[in-house]
Enzyme design. Structure first.
Site, short mmCIF file in Angstrom:
data_model
loop_
_atom_site.label_atom_id
_atom_site.label_comp_id
_atom_site.label_asym_id
_atom_site.label_seq_id
_atom_site.Cartn_x
_atom_site.Cartn_y
_atom_site.Cartn_z
N TYR A 1 43.43 20.44 37.86
CA TYR A 1 43.19 21.37 38.05
C TYR A 1 44.30 21.77 37.13
O TYR A 1 45.98 21.75 37.64
CB TYR A 1 43.57 22.32 39.44
N LEU B 1 35.96 32.70 51.13
CA LEU B 1 35.66 34.27 50.81
C LEU B 1 34.68 34.11 49.96
O LEU B 1 33.71 34.88 48.79
CB LEU B 1 36.72 34.77 49.77
N SER C 1 33.93 32.18 46.49
CA SER C 1 34.51 32.75 45.27
C SER C 1 34.60 34.22 45.23
O SER C 1 34.36 34.75 43.76
CB SER C 1 33.66 32.10 44.33
N GLY C 2 35.22 35.33 45.70
CA GLY C 2 35.19 36.15 45.55
C GLY C 2 34.88 37.42 46.04
O GLY C 2 34.92 38.40 46.26
N LEU C 3 33.13 36.94 46.41
CA LEU C 3 32.36 37.46 47.03
C LEU C 3 32.33 38.50 47.88
O LEU C 3 31.76 39.36 48.29
CB LEU C 3 30.51 36.86 46.61
N LEU C 4 32.77 37.90 49.14
CA LEU C 4 33.04 38.41 50.48
C LEU C 4 34.26 39.04 50.80
O LEU C 4 34.67 39.70 51.11
CB LEU C 4 33.16 37.27 51.25
N GLY D 1 34.19 42.20 48.63
CA GLY D 1 33.81 43.38 48.85
C GLY D 1 34.01 43.71 47.61
O GLY D 1 33.16 45.21 47.63
N LYS D 2 34.44 43.45 46.86
CA LYS D 2 34.87 44.47 45.05
C LYS D 2 33.95 44.02 44.26
O LYS D 2 33.93 45.22 43.09
CB LYS D 2 35.91 43.26 45.05
#
Length: 303
Positions: free
Chosen positions: A57, A208, A210-213, A215-216
């Site tokens: 990273y 999540l 990659s953020g898709l869950l 809701g945004k």
């Protein structure tokens, strides 16, 4: 915060941890030390004690930023990192699983993290041919005996890699890290049953999606070139966003934050010890921690 026992390691970890890939600069922004300090300070405040990072990273960059914070309170943290890659630039790495090179990586990680031991040192999403090196695991187990590593783990690249999962006990690995979320349930087929059979701790990464869950996002969402999500196929991404929208309308109770619901959903599985979502700021740390309010007691690994 709630805590669970990470399989046979005996480590008591918070059910929500902090994933730190974003500190390496591949999620749309870079971080300075004061920003990382604020994120980890909030994590400590809400009872989180688990940090997951990796050698690639950035070129040990995420580890260095974490080390800049935790060296003053090292005993408060369960620190997990990984080995097997050398970072060159964003999204470019080479595999390095030679035993001697892995020891060099371990020493660089210890220096970057400003610690003399790592709680969980994980084989990082490597191919089976690299995994199947007896010399590699013999070398790592020598480092366990030396006290530089407390426990070994495997971060499987494919979330259906039953070969590496099934051999965990044989190589003295005590935890599996795997992609698991409401949009990707493949580990439930073989990986999780094997983890339960072997009493392995399970860290669910990308909980999540990659953020898709969260809701945004809506179909057609675009990401900056320095965001790893920009490298995904746009049609597949839109399909996943539409699936997430369906989950939100059909499964998430009205008035419930979707991200908290998604984390709690992962934590309901009897094999899952902890989720390790990324977070861009202290507010997201706090929001992630609220998932514990949706997590019922009675899990097999409850501490």
């Amino acid at each position: 915060m709630k805590y669970r026992t990470l399989g046979k390691t005996g480590l008591k970890v918070s059910v929500v941890g902090v994933g730190t890939w974003q500190f390496g600069g591949e999620w749309g922004r870079t971080y300075e030390q004061h920003e990382v300090d604020a994120i980890l300070g909030k994590a400590k405040e809400v009872g989180i004690n688990l940090i997951d990072t990796a050698e690639c990273y950035g070129d040990h960059l995420s580890e260095s930023l974490i080390g800049g914070y935790i060296h003053n309170n090292r005993e408060d943290w369960i620190l997990a990192t990984k080995f097997g890659h050398r970072f060159h630039r964003n999204f470019e790495r080479t595999d390095l699983y030679d035993p001697k090179e892995v020891i060099a990586q371990l020493e660089r990680s210890l220096r970057s993290l400003r610690t003399d031991y790592i709680d969980l040192y994980q084989f990082h999403s490597g191919p089976d041919a690299s995994f199947d090196q007896d010399e590699l695991w013999d070398t790592l187990n020598e480092q366990v005996k030396a006290g530089k590593i407390r426990h070994l783990g495997i971060s499987i690249g494919s979330n259906e890699n039953i070969h590496q999962t099934s051999r965990a006990t044989a190589v003295n690995a005590e935890a599996i890290q795997v992609v698991y979320n409401r949009l990707d349930r493949n580990p439930e087929k073989e990986v999780f049953p094997s983890c339960v059979d072997q009493n392995l701790g399970v860290l669910a990464r990308v909980p999540l999606a990659s953020g898709l869950l969260s809701g945004k996002y809506k179909p057609g969402a675009k990401f900056e070139a320095n965001d790893v999500r920009s490298r995904r196929d746009s049609e597949q991404l839109d399909a996943l966003i539409r699936e997430a929208e369906g989950i939100r309308s059909d499964e998430v109770p009205e008035g419930t934050d979707m991200a908290a619901w998604a984390l709690a959903w992962c934590l309901k599985h009897p094999a899952v010890t902890s989720v390790i979502p990324g977070c861009k700021d202290p507010a997201q740390v706090e929001a992630n921690a609220l998932a514990v309010e949706l997590v019922e007691d009675g899990h097999p690994q409850d501490a």
